[in-house]
Scaffold this motif. Structure first.
Motif, PDB file in Angstrom:
ATOM      1  N   LEU A   3       0.829  -1.198   0.000  1.00  0.00           N
ATOM      2  CA  LEU A   3       0.000   0.000   0.000  1.00  0.00           C
ATOM      3  C   LEU A   3       0.868   1.255   0.000  1.00  0.00           C
ATOM      4  O   LEU A   3       0.438   2.330   0.404  1.00  0.00           O
ATOM      5  CB  LEU A   3      -0.925  -0.001   1.215  1.00  0.00           C
ATOM      6  CG  LEU A   3      -1.919  -1.162   1.285  1.00  0.00           C
ATOM      7  CD1 LEU A   3      -2.840  -1.010   2.486  1.00  0.00           C
ATOM      8  CD2 LEU A   3      -2.748  -1.241   0.014  1.00  0.00           C
ATOM      9  N   ILE A   4       2.112   1.113  -0.470  1.00  0.00           N
ATOM     10  CA  ILE A   4       3.046   2.225  -0.511  1.00  0.00           C
ATOM     11  C   ILE A   4       3.410   2.500  -1.971  1.00  0.00           C
ATOM     12  O   ILE A   4       3.712   1.580  -2.731  1.00  0.00           O
ATOM     13  CB  ILE A   4       4.324   1.908   0.297  1.00  0.00           C
ATOM     14  CG1 ILE A   4       3.958   1.619   1.758  1.00  0.00           C
ATOM     15  CG2 ILE A   4       5.308   3.063   0.223  1.00  0.00           C
ATOM     16  CD1 ILE A   4       5.134   1.166   2.593  1.00  0.00           C
ATOM     17  N   ASP A   5       3.383   3.780  -2.366  1.00  0.00           N
ATOM     18  CA  ASP A   5       3.776   4.142  -3.728  1.00  0.00           C
ATOM     19  C   ASP A   5       5.237   3.792  -3.955  1.00  0.00           C
ATOM     20  O   ASP A   5       6.082   3.958  -3.068  1.00  0.00           O
ATOM     21  CB  ASP A   5       3.588   5.644  -3.947  1.00  0.00           C
ATOM     22  CG  ASP A   5       2.136   6.078  -3.822  1.00  0.00           C
ATOM     23  OD1 ASP A   5       1.263   5.214  -3.991  1.00  0.00           O
ATOM     24  OD2 ASP A   5       1.898   7.268  -3.560  1.00  0.00           O
ATOM     25  N   ASN A   6       5.544   3.303  -5.172  1.00  0.00           N
ATOM     26  CA  ASN A   6       6.937   3.038  -5.489  1.00  0.00           C
ATOM     27  C   ASN A   6       7.670   4.362  -5.740  1.00  0.00           C
ATOM     28  O   ASN A   6       7.026   5.423  -5.845  1.00  0.00           O
ATOM     29  CB  ASN A   6       7.048   2.078  -6.682  1.00  0.00           C
ATOM     30  CG  ASN A   6       6.476   2.654  -7.964  1.00  0.00           C
ATOM     31  OD1 ASN A   6       6.692   3.814  -8.295  1.00  0.00           O
ATOM     32  ND2 ASN A   6       5.755   1.825  -8.719  1.00  0.00           N
ATOM     33  N   PHE A  72      -4.274   7.287 -11.044  1.00  0.00           N
ATOM     34  CA  PHE A  72      -5.039   7.550  -9.827  1.00  0.00           C
ATOM     35  C   PHE A  72      -4.220   8.359  -8.821  1.00  0.00           C
ATOM     36  O   PHE A  72      -4.776   9.155  -8.051  1.00  0.00           O
ATOM     37  CB  PHE A  72      -5.501   6.240  -9.188  1.00  0.00           C
ATOM     38  CG  PHE A  72      -6.444   5.434 -10.061  1.00  0.00           C
ATOM     39  CD1 PHE A  72      -7.286   6.066 -10.957  1.00  0.00           C
ATOM     40  CD2 PHE A  72      -6.473   4.047  -9.987  1.00  0.00           C
ATOM     41  CE1 PHE A  72      -8.147   5.328 -11.772  1.00  0.00           C
ATOM     42  CE2 PHE A  72      -7.324   3.308 -10.784  1.00  0.00           C
ATOM     43  CZ  PHE A  72      -8.163   3.948 -11.683  1.00  0.00           C
ATOM     44  N   ILE A  73      -2.905   8.161  -8.813  1.00  0.00           N
ATOM     45  CA  ILE A  73      -2.032   8.946  -7.930  1.00  0.00           C
ATOM     46  C   ILE A  73      -2.110  10.425  -8.304  1.00  0.00           C
ATOM     47  O   ILE A  73      -2.176  11.310  -7.441  1.00  0.00           O
ATOM     48  CB  ILE A  73      -0.590   8.422  -8.011  1.00  0.00           C
ATOM     49  CG1 ILE A  73      -0.474   7.116  -7.216  1.00  0.00           C
ATOM     50  CG2 ILE A  73       0.413   9.454  -7.496  1.00  0.00           C
ATOM     51  CD1 ILE A  73       0.818   6.378  -7.423  1.00  0.00           C
ATOM     52  N   VAL A  74      -2.116  10.706  -9.592  1.00  0.00           N
ATOM     53  CA  VAL A  74      -2.244  12.098 -10.046  1.00  0.00           C
ATOM     54  C   VAL A  74      -3.603  12.665  -9.650  1.00  0.00           C
ATOM     55  O   VAL A  74      -3.702  13.804  -9.172  1.00  0.00           O
ATOM     56  CB  VAL A  74      -2.050  12.185 -11.567  1.00  0.00           C
ATOM     57  CG1 VAL A  74      -2.320  13.608 -12.052  1.00  0.00           C
ATOM     58  CG2 VAL A  74      -0.642  11.761 -11.952  1.00  0.00           C
ATOM     59  N   LEU A 227     -12.659   8.493  -8.885  1.00  0.00           N
ATOM     60  CA  LEU A 227     -13.365   9.458  -8.050  1.00  0.00           C
ATOM     61  C   LEU A 227     -12.981   9.282  -6.581  1.00  0.00           C
ATOM     62  O   LEU A 227     -12.782  10.271  -5.857  1.00  0.00           O
ATOM     63  CB  LEU A 227     -14.875   9.317  -8.224  1.00  0.00           C
ATOM     64  CG  LEU A 227     -15.733  10.353  -7.497  1.00  0.00           C
ATOM     65  CD1 LEU A 227     -15.341  11.767  -7.901  1.00  0.00           C
ATOM     66  CD2 LEU A 227     -17.214  10.111  -7.776  1.00  0.00           C
ATOM     67  N   ALA A 228     -12.854   8.043  -6.136  1.00  0.00           N
ATOM     68  CA  ALA A 228     -12.438   7.790  -4.757  1.00  0.00           C
ATOM     69  C   ALA A 228     -11.031   8.330  -4.503  1.00  0.00           C
ATOM     70  O   ALA A 228     -10.736   8.827  -3.412  1.00  0.00           O
ATOM     71  CB  ALA A 228     -12.502   6.296  -4.444  1.00  0.00           C
ATOM     72  N   ALA A 229     -10.151   8.251  -5.511  1.00  0.00           N
ATOM     73  CA  ALA A 229      -8.801   8.796  -5.373  1.00  0.00           C
ATOM     74  C   ALA A 229      -8.849  10.314  -5.209  1.00  0.00           C
ATOM     75  O   ALA A 229      -8.162  10.884  -4.349  1.00  0.00           O
ATOM     76  CB  ALA A 229      -7.954   8.418  -6.582  1.00  0.00           C
ATOM     77  N   GLU A 230      -9.650  10.967  -6.041  1.00  0.00           N
ATOM     78  CA  GLU A 230      -9.833  12.411  -5.890  1.00  0.00           C
ATOM     79  C   GLU A 230     -10.345  12.744  -4.494  1.00  0.00           C
ATOM     80  O   GLU A 230      -9.858  13.675  -3.837  1.00  0.00           O
ATOM     81  CB  GLU A 230     -10.836  12.931  -6.922  1.00  0.00           C
ATOM     82  CG  GLU A 230     -10.304  13.082  -8.323  1.00  0.00           C
ATOM     83  CD  GLU A 230     -11.284  13.818  -9.211  1.00  0.00           C
ATOM     84  OE1 GLU A 230     -12.445  14.037  -8.774  1.00  0.00           O
ATOM     85  OE2 GLU A 230     -10.911  14.190 -10.334  1.00  0.00           O
ATOM     86  N   GLN A 231     -11.329  11.980  -4.045  1.00  0.00           N
ATOM     87  CA  GLN A 231     -11.941  12.256  -2.756  1.00  0.00           C
ATOM     88  C   GLN A 231     -10.987  11.983  -1.606  1.00  0.00           C
ATOM     89  O   GLN A 231     -11.004  12.687  -0.587  1.00  0.00           O
ATOM     90  CB  GLN A 231     -13.228  11.440  -2.618  1.00  0.00           C
ATOM     91  CG  GLN A 231     -14.316  11.903  -3.584  1.00  0.00           C
ATOM     92  CD  GLN A 231     -15.542  11.017  -3.562  1.00  0.00           C
ATOM     93  OE1 GLN A 231     -15.462   9.818  -3.313  1.00  0.00           O
ATOM     94  NE2 GLN A 231     -16.697  11.603  -3.833  1.00  0.00           N
ATOM     95  N   SER A 279      -8.256   1.718   0.820  1.00  0.00           N
ATOM     96  CA  SER A 279      -9.165   1.058  -0.127  1.00  0.00           C
ATOM     97  C   SER A 279      -8.865   1.483  -1.560  1.00  0.00           C
ATOM     98  O   SER A 279      -8.966   0.680  -2.486  1.00  0.00           O
ATOM     99  CB  SER A 279     -10.627   1.368   0.227  1.00  0.00           C
ATOM    100  OG  SER A 279     -10.961   2.719  -0.062  1.00  0.00           O
ATOM    101  N   VAL A 280      -8.508   2.746  -1.755  1.00  0.00           N
ATOM    102  CA  VAL A 280      -8.150   3.227  -3.098  1.00  0.00           C
ATOM    103  C   VAL A 280      -6.898   2.522  -3.593  1.00  0.00           C
ATOM    104  O   VAL A 280      -6.814   2.095  -4.753  1.00  0.00           O
ATOM    105  CB  VAL A 280      -7.941   4.756  -3.085  1.00  0.00           C
ATOM    106  CG1 VAL A 280      -7.306   5.222  -4.398  1.00  0.00           C
ATOM    107  CG2 VAL A 280      -9.259   5.473  -2.858  1.00  0.00           C
ATOM    108  N   ARG A 281      -5.924   2.348  -2.725  1.00  0.00           N
ATOM    109  CA  ARG A 281      -4.681   1.694  -3.112  1.00  0.00           C
ATOM    110  C   ARG A 281      -4.903   0.208  -3.421  1.00  0.00           C
ATOM    111  O   ARG A 281      -4.350  -0.326  -4.382  1.00  0.00           O
ATOM    112  CB  ARG A 281      -3.631   1.871  -2.013  1.00  0.00           C
ATOM    113  CG  ARG A 281      -3.175   3.318  -1.851  1.00  0.00           C
ATOM    114  CD  ARG A 281      -2.324   3.504  -0.598  1.00  0.00           C
ATOM    115  NE  ARG A 281      -1.979   4.895  -0.401  1.00  0.00           N
ATOM    116  CZ  ARG A 281      -0.905   5.502  -0.921  1.00  0.00           C
ATOM    117  NH1 ARG A 281      -0.062   4.796  -1.670  1.00  0.00           N
ATOM    118  NH2 ARG A 281      -0.657   6.767  -0.694  1.00  0.00           N
TER     119      ARG A 281
END
Length: 361
Positions: A3-6, A72-74, A227-231, A279-281
Motif C-alpha cells: 500500500l506504498i507508492d513506489n 489515480f495517484i495524479v 473518483l475515490a482517489a480524488e476524494q 481502499s483506493v490503493r
C-alpha cells in the motif's frame, strides 16, 4: 500487495503536488470557478506536458504505457487541490471506454489524441430520472449511424471534442463539432465541476466494436476508483486545513484543537481517511493486476470514500466556526465538491447495490 507508492510514483505525486501549489492554489481555483472557463488552460497544458493524460494508455496508442494506479495517484493530488481539469472525463471515462472496446480503428485514431491532451473526450451515459448510471435501457437511438436523443450530467461535456455515447444498441463515438449536436452547460452546486446536457439530432456516430455492457462495466470500475482517489486527496486537505486552524485559533487560553469536541472530530476524519486511502490503493492494485476482486474493490473504495468526504467537508465548515460558513472561506468549495461527488456517476444506493452484486450477496 503493498500500500506504498513506489519511488517513481512518489516522484510523480511530488511533481503534481508542486504544480498544484505553484499554479493552481485554492485562490486560483476560486478565480477559475467564478469565471466563464471550466478549467485553467495553462494548468491543463502543464498537466499534458507531464504526460499525465496518457499515463494509463499503452505505448502502441501513443500513451506512456503506465498503469491505472499511476493515473489515480495524479488524481489524488489534483483532488487535494480541487484542481479543475478534464482529466477524469477524458482519460478515465472516454479513454477507459475506448480501451475496453474491441475497436482497433477507433483506438488507433483517437487514443493518441487523448494521450497528448490535444483532444478532450467525455462519456455520455446518464439520462433523466436514471440513478443507475447506464444500467437501464437507453432511450437514445442510432439509426444508420445517426444518433438521436438526450444525455444529462455529462462530465466536461461542454469542453469535449468527442463523446462516447450509450445508445439503445451499443456505444457510439460522436464528434461534438457537427450540426446534430447541441451542448448546454448546466448550473451545478459544485463550482469545480463542469457538467452539461447534450442533445443529439441525427448526429453522425461511429459504433464501437465490442459489447457495450462489458465496456461500461469496466468503465464503472475505473470511474469509482478515480473518483475515490480524488476524494481521498480532498479528505486529507480538509483535515490538514482544519487541523492547522485548530492549532492557531485560541479560545479560553488554549488552541481549540485541545478540546475534545474538536480533536475527536478530526481524529474520526483521519481514521476514515486512512480507510479510504487504503481502499483506493487496494483497488488500484487490483485493477492494475487484473485481479478477480477488482470490481468489488473498486465499488468498496467508492462506498467508503463518498460519505467519508461529505462528513470531513461538513466538519471542516463546523470546526472553522463562523468563518467556515462564509463565501470568502474555501470550506464551501470542498463541501460542494463532496455533495456533488456523492451522487456523481451513480448515487449511494447504486454503488451499494453494485458492491453487493460484485461480492455475490
Amino acid at each position: 500487495m503493498t500500500l506504498i507508492d513506489n519511488p517513481d510514483q512518489q516522484a510523480l505525486a511530488e511533481s503534481v503536488r508542486k504544480l498544484v501549489a505553484a499554479r493552481s492554489p485554492l485562490t486560483k481555483v476560486r478565480e477559475v470557478a467564478l469565471s466563464d472557463q471550466s478549467y485553467d488552460a495553462d494548468v491543463w497544458r502543464l498537466v499534458c506536458e507531464l504526460g499525465v493524460p496518457g499515463l494509463a494508455i499503452p505505448e502502441q496508442y501513443g500513451g506512456a504505457g503506465g498503469t491505472w494506479a499511476d493515473l489515480f495517484i495524479v488524481l489524488r493530488e489534483l483532488g487535494a487541490g480541487l484542481v479543475q481539469t478534464p482529466l477524469f472525463a477524458s482519460s478515465v471515462l472516454a479513454g477507459g471506454a475506448l480501451l475496453a472496446s474491441d475497436d482497433e480503428e477507433l483506438k488507433s485514431t483517437w487514443l493518441p489524441r487523448l494521450a497528448d491532451g490535444s483532444t478532450i473526450g467525455a462519456l455520455a451515459v446518464s439520462e433523466e430520472n436514471d440513478a443507475t448510471w447506464g444500467s437501464q435501457p437507453s432511450t437514445v437511438t442510432a439509426a444508420d449511424g445517426k444518433v438521436s436523443g438526450t444525455k444529462v450530467a455529462v462530465l466536461n461535456g461542454a469542453e469535449a471534442d468527442l463523446l462516447i455515447v450509450q445508445a439503445s444498441d451499443g456505444l457510439y463515438l460522436v464528434q461534438t463539432q457537427q450540426s446534430g449536436v447541441t451542448i448546454a452547460g448546466d448550473e451545478v452546486l459544485d463550482l469545480t465541476r463542469s457538467i452539461a446536457t447534450v442533445r443529439f439530432d441525427g448526429a453522425e456516430g461511429h459504433r464501437l466494436a465490442g459489447t457495450a455492457d462489458v465496456v461500461l462495466d469496466a468503465v464503472i470500475d475505473l470511474a469509482n476508483v478515480a473518483l475515490a482517489a480524488e476524494q481521498s486527496g480532498a479528505i486529507k486537505s480538509c483535515i490538514d486545513i482544519t487541523a492547522a486552524y485548530a492549532n492557531m485559533r485560541y479560545s479560553f487560553g488554549l488552541p481549540i484543537g485541545a478540546y475534545q469536541g474538536v480533536k475527536h472530530k478530526l481524529a474520526d476524519d483521519y481514521t476514515e481517511w486512512s480507510l479510504v486511502d487504503a481502499s483506493v490503493r487496494v483497488a488500484s492494485e487490483a485493477l492494475t493486476s487484473g485481479a478477480s476482486t477488482a470490481s468489488a474493490a473498486a465499488a468498496a473504495a467508492r462506498v467508503l470514500a463518498s460519505p467519508a468526504y461529505t462528513r470531513a467537508a461538513k466538519n471542516m465548515m463546523l470546526l472553522h466556526g463562523g468563518i467556515g460558513f462564509t463565501w470568502e472561506h474555501d470550506a464551501h468549495l470542498f463541501y460542494r465538491n463532496a455533495v456533488t461527488g456523492k451522487v456523481l456517476l451513480g448515487g449511494p444506493l447504486f454503488q451499494q447495490d453494485r458492491l453487493a452484486d460484485k461480492l455475490g450477496v
